[in-house]
Design an enzyme around this catalytic site. Sequence first.
Site, short mmCIF file in Angstrom:
data_model
loop_
_atom_site.label_atom_id
_atom_site.label_comp_id
_atom_site.label_asym_id
_atom_site.label_seq_id
_atom_site.Cartn_x
_atom_site.Cartn_y
_atom_site.Cartn_z
N ASN A 1 -6.11 3.40 10.72
CA ASN A 1 -5.35 2.28 11.27
C ASN A 1 -5.21 2.32 12.78
OD1 ASN A 1 -3.86 4.58 10.15
ND2 ASN A 1 -2.08 3.65 11.11
N THR B 1 9.04 -7.08 -12.50
CA THR B 1 8.51 -8.44 -12.63
C THR B 1 7.48 -8.71 -11.54
OG1 THR B 1 10.54 -9.22 -13.62
CG2 THR B 1 9.16 -10.88 -12.58
N CYS C 1 6.54 7.02 23.52
CA CYS C 1 7.67 6.15 23.82
C CYS C 1 7.70 4.88 22.99
CB CYS C 1 7.69 5.82 25.30
SG CYS C 1 8.27 7.24 26.23
N GLN D 1 -7.08 -0.84 5.58
CA GLN D 1 -7.63 -1.36 6.85
C GLN D 1 -9.07 -1.85 6.69
OE1 GLN D 1 -5.97 -1.98 9.52
NE2 GLN D 1 -4.09 -0.83 9.19
N ALA E 1 -2.12 -6.91 0.68
CA ALA E 1 -2.54 -8.28 0.98
C ALA E 1 -2.38 -8.63 2.45
CB ALA E 1 -1.71 -9.26 0.13
N HIS E 2 -1.34 -8.09 3.09
CA HIS E 2 -1.01 -8.61 4.42
C HIS E 2 -1.94 -8.14 5.54
CE1 HIS E 2 1.15 -5.30 6.63
NE2 HIS E 2 1.10 -4.77 5.43
N ALA F 1 0.81 -1.22 0.00
CA ALA F 1 0.00 0.00 0.00
C ALA F 1 0.84 1.27 0.00
CB ALA F 1 -0.95 0.00 1.18
N THR F 2 2.03 1.21 0.58
CA THR F 2 2.88 2.41 0.55
C THR F 2 3.18 2.77 -0.90
OG1 THR F 2 3.83 2.08 2.73
CG2 THR F 2 5.17 3.31 1.16
#
Lengths: 409, 141
Positions: free
Chosen positions: A155, A244, A330, A183, A204-205, A75-76
């Site tokens: 997200n 590819t 943090c 998302q 996909a992930h 997606a990036t």
Amino acid sequence: MALKLPIYMDHHATTPVAPEVFEAMRPYFTERFGNAASRNHSFGWAAESAVEAARAQIAGLIGCKPVELVFTSGATESDNLAIKGVAKAYREKGTHIITSQIEHHAVLDSCKRLEKEGFQVTYLPVSRDGLVDPADVAKALTAKTILVSIMLANNEIGTIQPLAEIGRLCKERGVLFHSDAVQGVGKIPVNVDALGLDLMSLTAHKLYGPKGVGALYVRMGKPRVKLVAQMDGGGHEKGRRSGTLNIPGIVGFGKACELAGQLMTSEAARLTALRERLWAGIRARLDHVHLNGHPTLRLPGNLNVSFEYVEGESLLMSLKDVAVSSGSACTSASLEPSYVLKALGIGEALAHTSIRFGLGRGNTEEEVDYVCDRLAEQVTRLRAMSPLYEMAQAGVDLNTAQWSLRETG
Amino acid sequence: MLYSAQVLDHFEHPRNMGNLPDASGVGMVGAPASGDVLKIQLKIVVDPDGTERIVEVKAKVFGCGSAIAATSLLTELIKGKTLAEAAQVKNRAIAVALALPPLKRHCSVLAEEALKAAIADYRQRSGTTGAAPAGTAPPTQ
């Protein structure tokens, strides 16, 4: 107890590959390893037909034509291609882009780069619930606006944006509409026509497929979206994305979309019930807890809670056998709390105490109950050593109290 | 964040947490909006020879794992020490002892600041300056 530890409740970060997806991918590593661009032998043909089958599976989930999908590395890349690709292609028409303050960095940073190149970008604020107001979009549209990019679901807080309304506005004004939908796709019904989308980023992930593969939906009629490719090379994907094709990844992506489509209704209901059980369980055990995001317009598996007076990272560390994430500074590299939570206007103090729960396919009621118990135990432990909790109990208003400024080492 | 065993030990078993109702000096630094607030309470007794000694220390902390660990370690380092000795405890020693990652060094800085603030509060309350009386040897570490 038959619970298997650690418990994974961070499904907005990533999801495990579904066994069916892994099985579908397996032959494409070793036996059917051909290059889809090899048009002159059976290895290439097998790869090409696998890609086309996957394209159809993905298209089926989002209601587009298979040919309108461009495969990417994730997606990036899809966000970069959509925003920069449209900006470069439509520069003559206009140089104004509208987005929101709570977009993913792939969208925000693409916009920031374009600003350096002379584009103007409007970053719309969101409501306390995390919603973009379509009226704000309407007000921000100018004769120079070429693109609106608003995410489908956030997200961090899971808020689902009113894309259909924004899509109608864009259509009326002849402005292209993009959404980073990673998302939401596979979790809630998504149809590119119903939402009025011209471009949409997928990965996909996040839906039980493999990492390293994504897609960009690019509308091919009414209007036919022009895109300037961001990488030079062999002209794959009709010249829109050279490189590819990742055949096993694409096959897995397709299978994951097919499965998500089959499971969506039942999973959405199950995860919503689990989410409500988690939130009710937290409230039953602890006071001074606050929901971040919209109470109902949110992803089924998302819960974002601020546990007042307890810093988020320390709570994450205390929940040793539960994988969740936090909007606390943090846990970030910047020492700044979550910009999404800041955009809600909840204040930095509460942003530092937030925890994001991302429920998914593997989670059970037993796990939710276990997490509620651990939370109660650990929040209580950390509050017992929190000077803020003690002050609040004594009636001190922490917002008006005097604080020393932190010196950074 | 992957932390050292030292941080995890102090985080899971923080030392000297709580309140001192009869504290001689209290120091609180940080802010909720910046994600950490440290409070150090010292009970100081003056020996017949004039030595000021920290006989008890309690702390409270709102902050990330390393802030909790830094506070916990600080209390260990200063408990039973003379004020002169405690004043020698520097943030660097805490950062090194806990193997804090660079991004978390400010936690040890904050711990030192909280101690300094508690000592300053004691000085103000007791009307002392902390300057060594003439003829006494400088403190040794």
